[in-house]
Design a protein around this motif. Structure first.
Motif, PDB file in Angstrom:
ATOM      1  N   ARG A   1      14.958  34.528  39.563  1.00  0.00           N
ATOM      2  CA  ARG A   1      15.086  34.076  40.949  1.00  0.00           C
ATOM      3  C   ARG A   1      16.541  34.053  41.388  1.00  0.00           C
ATOM      4  NH1 ARG A   1      11.349  29.021  42.366  1.00  0.00           N
ATOM      5  NH2 ARG A   1       9.299  29.886  41.982  1.00  0.00           N
ATOM      6  N   THR A   2      17.441  33.780  40.435  1.00  0.00           N
ATOM      7  CA  THR A   2      18.870  33.828  40.747  1.00  0.00           C
ATOM      8  C   THR A   2      19.543  34.660  39.672  1.00  0.00           C
ATOM      9  OG1 THR A   2      20.845  32.521  41.210  1.00  0.00           O
ATOM     10  CG2 THR A   2      19.385  31.677  39.512  1.00  0.00           C
ATOM     11  N   TRP A   3      20.647  35.292  39.986  1.00  0.00           N
ATOM     12  CA  TRP A   3      21.327  36.095  38.982  1.00  0.00           C
ATOM     13  C   TRP A   3      22.815  36.161  39.288  1.00  0.00           C
ATOM     14  CZ3 TRP A   3      18.529  38.063  42.977  1.00  0.00           C
ATOM     15  CH2 TRP A   3      19.096  39.067  43.767  1.00  0.00           C
ATOM     16  N   ILE A   4      23.581  36.624  38.279  1.00  0.00           N
ATOM     17  CA  ILE A   4      25.029  36.728  38.463  1.00  0.00           C
ATOM     18  C   ILE A   4      25.451  38.176  38.276  1.00  0.00           C
ATOM     19  CG2 ILE A   4      27.289  35.918  37.690  1.00  0.00           C
ATOM     20  CD1 ILE A   4      25.870  33.517  36.493  1.00  0.00           C
ATOM     21  N   GLU A   5      26.224  38.672  39.209  1.00  0.00           N
ATOM     22  CA  GLU A   5      26.727  40.041  39.113  1.00  0.00           C
ATOM     23  C   GLU A   5      28.191  40.014  38.702  1.00  0.00           C
ATOM     24  OE1 GLU A   5      26.002  41.369  43.068  1.00  0.00           O
ATOM     25  OE2 GLU A   5      23.833  41.397  42.815  1.00  0.00           O
ATOM     26  N   ARG A   6      28.573  40.989  37.869  1.00  0.00           N
ATOM     27  CA  ARG A   6      29.982  41.115  37.479  1.00  0.00           C
ATOM     28  C   ARG A   6      30.581  42.323  38.194  1.00  0.00           C
ATOM     29  NH1 ARG A   6      31.528  42.066  31.283  1.00  0.00           N
ATOM     30  NH2 ARG A   6      29.814  43.558  31.420  1.00  0.00           N
ATOM     31  N   TYR A   7      31.681  42.124  38.857  1.00  0.00           N
ATOM     32  CA  TYR A   7      32.381  43.229  39.544  1.00  0.00           C
ATOM     33  C   TYR A   7      33.707  43.477  38.852  1.00  0.00           C
ATOM     34  CZ  TYR A   7      28.999  43.021  43.309  1.00  0.00           C
ATOM     35  OH  TYR A   7      27.831  43.060  44.016  1.00  0.00           O
ATOM     36  N   VAL A   8      33.936  44.732  38.433  1.00  0.00           N
ATOM     37  CA  VAL A   8      35.214  45.113  37.850  1.00  0.00           C
ATOM     38  C   VAL A   8      35.780  46.234  38.705  1.00  0.00           C
ATOM     39  CG1 VAL A   8      36.365  46.034  35.818  1.00  0.00           C
ATOM     40  CG2 VAL A   8      34.448  44.455  35.544  1.00  0.00           C
ATOM     41  N   VAL A   9      36.870  45.949  39.414  1.00  0.00           N
ATOM     42  CA  VAL A   9      37.479  46.957  40.287  1.00  0.00           C
ATOM     43  C   VAL A   9      38.633  47.602  39.535  1.00  0.00           C
ATOM     44  CG1 VAL A   9      38.531  47.373  42.544  1.00  0.00           C
ATOM     45  CG2 VAL A   9      36.861  45.518  42.267  1.00  0.00           C
ATOM     46  N   LEU A  10      38.559  48.921  39.364  1.00  0.00           N
ATOM     47  CA  LEU A  10      39.592  49.627  38.613  1.00  0.00           C
ATOM     48  C   LEU A  10      40.741  50.021  39.538  1.00  0.00           C
ATOM     49  CD1 LEU A  10      37.344  51.913  36.393  1.00  0.00           C
ATOM     50  CD2 LEU A  10      38.085  49.572  36.013  1.00  0.00           C
ATOM     51  N   LYS A  11      41.861  50.375  38.913  1.00  0.00           N
ATOM     52  CA  LYS A  11      43.046  50.710  39.720  1.00  0.00           C
ATOM     53  C   LYS A  11      42.844  51.987  40.530  1.00  0.00           C
ATOM     54  CE  LYS A  11      46.427  48.049  37.236  1.00  0.00           C
ATOM     55  NZ  LYS A  11      47.215  47.979  36.012  1.00  0.00           N
ATOM     56  N   ASP A  12      41.949  52.861  40.084  1.00  0.00           N
ATOM     57  CA  ASP A  12      41.703  54.083  40.862  1.00  0.00           C
ATOM     58  C   ASP A  12      40.684  53.843  41.990  1.00  0.00           C
ATOM     59  OD1 ASP A  12      39.358  53.805  39.502  1.00  0.00           O
ATOM     60  OD2 ASP A  12      39.440  55.720  38.447  1.00  0.00           O
ATOM     61  N   GLY A  13      40.311  52.596  42.209  1.00  0.00           N
ATOM     62  CA  GLY A  13      39.418  52.258  43.325  1.00  0.00           C
ATOM     63  C   GLY A  13      37.953  52.223  42.956  1.00  0.00           C
ATOM     64  N   LYS A  14      37.616  52.699  41.765  1.00  0.00           N
ATOM     65  CA  LYS A  14      36.228  52.696  41.331  1.00  0.00           C
ATOM     66  C   LYS A  14      35.760  51.264  41.056  1.00  0.00           C
ATOM     67  CE  LYS A  14      33.484  55.380  38.218  1.00  0.00           C
ATOM     68  NZ  LYS A  14      33.404  55.868  36.856  1.00  0.00           N
ATOM     69  N   VAL A  15      34.509  51.007  41.380  1.00  0.00           N
ATOM     70  CA  VAL A  15      33.969  49.667  41.136  1.00  0.00           C
ATOM     71  C   VAL A  15      32.828  49.765  40.133  1.00  0.00           C
ATOM     72  CG1 VAL A  15      33.028  47.581  42.193  1.00  0.00           C
ATOM     73  CG2 VAL A  15      34.454  49.114  43.550  1.00  0.00           C
ATOM     74  N   LEU A  16      32.917  48.990  39.060  1.00  0.00           N
ATOM     75  CA  LEU A  16      31.834  48.949  38.079  1.00  0.00           C
ATOM     76  C   LEU A  16      31.122  47.603  38.214  1.00  0.00           C
ATOM     77  CD1 LEU A  16      33.620  50.457  34.953  1.00  0.00           C
ATOM     78  CD2 LEU A  16      32.001  51.588  36.457  1.00  0.00           C
ATOM     79  N   THR A  17      29.831  47.667  38.477  1.00  0.00           N
ATOM     80  CA  THR A  17      29.074  46.430  38.670  1.00  0.00           C
ATOM     81  C   THR A  17      27.894  46.398  37.716  1.00  0.00           C
ATOM     82  OG1 THR A  17      29.530  46.833  40.996  1.00  0.00           O
ATOM     83  CG2 THR A  17      28.123  44.969  40.490  1.00  0.00           C
ATOM     84  N   ASP A  18      27.581  45.247  37.194  1.00  0.00           N
ATOM     85  CA  ASP A  18      26.367  45.129  36.380  1.00  0.00           C
ATOM     86  C   ASP A  18      25.861  43.695  36.357  1.00  0.00           C
ATOM     87  OD1 ASP A  18      28.306  44.073  34.792  1.00  0.00           O
ATOM     88  OD2 ASP A  18      27.764  45.141  32.964  1.00  0.00           O
ATOM     89  N   SER A  19      24.640  43.555  35.860  1.00  0.00           N
ATOM     90  CA  SER A  19      24.028  42.229  35.742  1.00  0.00           C
ATOM     91  C   SER A  19      22.954  42.278  34.664  1.00  0.00           C
ATOM     92  CB  SER A  19      23.430  41.799  37.076  1.00  0.00           C
ATOM     93  OG  SER A  19      22.885  40.512  36.988  1.00  0.00           O
ATOM     94  N   PRO A  20      23.372  42.511  33.386  1.00  0.00           N
ATOM     95  CA  PRO A  20      22.367  42.640  32.324  1.00  0.00           C
ATOM     96  C   PRO A  20      21.618  41.322  32.104  1.00  0.00           C
ATOM     97  CG  PRO A  20      24.591  42.591  31.426  1.00  0.00           C
ATOM     98  CD  PRO A  20      24.740  42.637  32.909  1.00  0.00           C
ATOM     99  N   MET A  21      20.319  41.400  31.988  1.00  0.00           N
ATOM    100  CA  MET A  21      19.448  40.212  31.849  1.00  0.00           C
ATOM    101  C   MET A  21      19.773  39.173  32.926  1.00  0.00           C
ATOM    102  SD  MET A  21      17.235  40.868  29.672  1.00  0.00           S
ATOM    103  CE  MET A  21      16.314  39.455  29.104  1.00  0.00           C
TER     104      MET A  21
END
Lengths: 419, 258
Positions: free
Chosen positions: B80-100
């Motif tokens: 019902r609720t979850w937490i997302e992790r955002y990692v913004v790289l220096k080249d502007g790319k964004v890596l996002t995930d929310s395992p389990m």
């Protein structure tokens, strides 16, 4: 513990934890079947309402086929429900801000119109059958059953005077006229179910109902033609085997003449609707690319890369342009039309697939993708009903019903005259 | 039979009308439903939620608490609720995930399973997600049977006894907050622990958060913390382009958040 949809969804990059491909093969089958039934009905109406005489022979045929499809249309919806036995709730407490809640009303309206039209067309036949069976002494058991069925079907209206029959014809014409918008509504509404989902970038388009309607007519006509060819070929085969007693046609030559004539006339209407359908779809695509809103990046990726084969090769290529050439080139033969028509049906099926599954191939994050692994060999209830076998079950049902209906309301004029 | 045709038709119409009256029409005679119609105690209340992203460390305690409190099977990916992790790289790319759903916290530096050298990372943060408490929610709009409904205080609930499991609401929610409950097979969503807040308690996730990331309250109450924050601080909402009018507000929202 697996969540619904998890078994056939493969996620890539960033997809919300709760996102899966929830709407699977049965939701592909649903617009496919309603499309066929709406299309078949419209083909029938071209004769009854617009009076296009060339379509007389196909018109009854497609009307009965449409009625058979009508009973199958809700089955895929039921099969996709998590709790199918609660499906009746849609009729008990319809929540009218939802597109799906209108299903009961539109579906019932359409069914009433088609059933009434069929009744007026076949009333004379029902009366004649009931009378001849009533007069018959020492009835066999099957004839007794038949007598009950036909006398119920007359609904007590035994008047077949010229005046009464003229009134019947008038009723058919009115019903066909009412039926055309109802059929459009039934299928346009299926398009609206998708087109109104604002959270889905691929689905949300005001053109969706119209695209659905046009492709519905194409698929309906194609299916009617294919079934027609199949029935005629079976007749031909039976004549060859000299079991002519129960057949509506006298010779193989007669069948061939009627068959190819009907095909050449009907195919014109098929191609006309096909051009409109493809034009609308391309207009939608061009518009999305030109306006290029936020979602276009992810849509572009899905349409031109991930789903390219399904959309441009299967749907537009093999299921669109190729059959158009096959059916357009002069000197159309039965074999060639069979190939063309099967490809048309494949194209329309792929269109439904690409809308339903394609619309779930990307995440609402616009930053991730989902891949659908179609369950073929079932290993539980869910992979059965929402897998290959569930789809085949739904696909076969209408033809079984058609076979039964044909016993009560024969689709060929010559069949009726002989009795 | 001495019934005339007219009387027969009249009776038929009556019978059809009576048969058409669904049992739910008698619902009002239930004591709790009757009480709710008379005592409009909750009227004028509008529950809202505030999430302060700048304080979240991604420990996952809120997700754990939510799953246990609301009986969402613990080892499923849905929540019902979850937490997302955002990692913004220096080249502007964004890596996002929310395992389990971020249940176990983020202990490894492996966004989307990739090893990223520390010097390549520009910034990183966590975003807790939950129901956006929309005032014009699409999920209620599209429910064909009315199983999804508003409470007087603006919370959307799902009636597990009436939901048919069509999934239209799941498709219609732009925030991905809905899913099918693996046991009940009905649509499931966050309702900021309606069973707790109506008794004056906090939602489970609010109580579980050590860092004060999550706050809830009545936005119409001039003394509530939530109202003060929304009025005086710079807050934003997720995906307002859908016109759903969310009342879950975020402090410190980044443009990369999806």
């Amino acid at each position: 513990m697996l969540v619904h949809g998890e078994i056939w969804t493969i996620k890539e990059q960033f997809v919300y934890p709760n996102e899966f491909i929830y709407w699977s093969i049965q939701i592909v089958m649903y617009p496919f079947i309603t499309g066929l039934l709406a299309g078949a009905f419209i083909l029938a109406s071209l004769y009854h309402f617009l009076g296009i005489k060339e379509l007389k022979e196909v018109s009854k045929f497609s009307l009965i086929l449409s009625f058979a499809l009508f009973f199958v249309a809700p089955i895929p919806l039921l099969l996709h429900l998590q709790l199918p036995f609660r499906g009746i709730n849609v009729f008990l407490t319809p929540h009218f801000t939802s597109a799906i809640s209108a299903f009961g009303l539109i579906y019932a309206a359409y069914g009433t119109v088609v059933a009434a039209e069929i009744w007026f067309i076949y009333r004379r036949y029902f009366v004649e059958m009931a009378r001849s069976l009533r007069d018959k002494t020492d009835k066999r058991f099957s004839e007794k059953i038949k007598y009950i069925i036909f006398s119920v079907l007359t609904l007590g209206a035994y008047d077949v005077s010229v005046d009464a029959l003229r009134k019947d014809e008038k009723a058919v014409k009115i019903l066909a006229a009412v039926g055309i918008p109802t059929a459009f509504l039934l299928h346009g509404y299926a398009g609206f179910i998708f087109g109104s989902v604002k959270a889905n970038a691929l689905w949300m388009s005001p053109l969706m109902p119209f695209i659905f309607i046009m492709s519905a007519v194409v698929s309906g006509i194609a299916l009617c033609m294919l079934t027609y060819i199949a029935v005629m070929e079976i007749n031909k085969f039976l004549i060859k085997r000299k079991r002519t007693a129960s057949l509506p046609f006298r010779s193989e030559k007669e069948i061939r003449r009627v068959e190819i004539y009907e095909l050449r006339v009907t195919v014109k209407y098929l191609l006309m609707f096909m051009v409109v359908a493809i034009t609308l779809e391309f207009f939608d695509l061009i518009f999305r690319g030109y306006t290029g809103v936020k979602s276009w990046e992810v849509l572009k990726n899905v349409i031109y890369e991930r789903d390219f084969f399904n959309i441009f090769i299967l749907q537009y290529g093999i299921g669109g342009v190729l059959p158009m050439f096959i059916l357009l080139l002069p000197g159309l033969t039965v074999k060639r039309s069979v190939v063309g028509l099967i490809l048309v049906l494949l194209g329309i099926f792929m269109m439904r697939w690409n809308v339903v599954i394609g619309g779930q191939m990307f995440s609402v994050t616009f930053d991730g993708y989902m891949h659908y692994k179609f369950p073929i060999i079932p290993h539980d209830y869910e992979t059965f009903k929402e897998g290959l076998f569930g789809a085949i079950l739904v696909g076969v049902m209408p033809f079984f019903l058609f076979w039964i209906f044909n016993k009560i309301a024969p689709v060929f004029d010559s069949q009726v005259k002989k009795t | 039979m001495n019934n005339s045709r007219r009387e027969f038709l009249k009776d038929t119409v009556k019978a059809i009308l009576l048969a058409g009256l669904p049992l739910s029409a008698f619902e009002v005679f239930k004591p709790e439903v009757f009480a709710a119609t008379i005592l409009k105690g909750n009227k004028g209340k509008q529950w809202a939620f505030v999430v302060d992203i700048t304080k979240c460390v991604g420990c996952g305690m809120c997700v754990k608490a939510c799953k246990l409190e609301n009986e969402v099977p613990y080892d499923t990916t849905v929540s019902r609720t979850w937490i997302e992790r955002y990692v913004v790289l220096k080249d502007g790319k964004v890596l996002t995930d929310s395992p389990m759903a971020g249940r176990d916290g983020y202990l490894k530096d492996d966004p989307q399973g990739q090893k990223i050298p520390k010097e390549d990372i520009a910034r990183g943060f966590f975003v807790p997600k939950l129901c956006n408490l929309c005032r014009k929610s699409t999920c209620v709009q599209v429910c064909p049977v009315g199983a999804s409904h508003y409470t007087p205080e603006g919370i959307v609930l799902v009636d597990r006894e009436w939901c048919i499991g069509c999934g239209y609401c799941i498709m219609a929610c732009p925030y991905g907050t809905r899913f099918f409950h693996p046991v009940y097979k009905t649509a499931e969503k966050c309702n900021i622990c309606y069973h707790r807040i109506t008794k004056g308690m906090n939602p489970a996730c609010v109580d579980a958060c050590t860092f004060g990331v999550r706050k809830h309250g009545d936005i119409n109450d001039p003394n509530s913390e939530v109202r003060k924050i929304v009025l005086t601080e710079r807050v934003s909402v997720l995906k307002d382009e859908y016109g759903t009018m969310p009342t879950t507000f975020y402090i410190g929202l980044d443009h990369t958040v999806r």
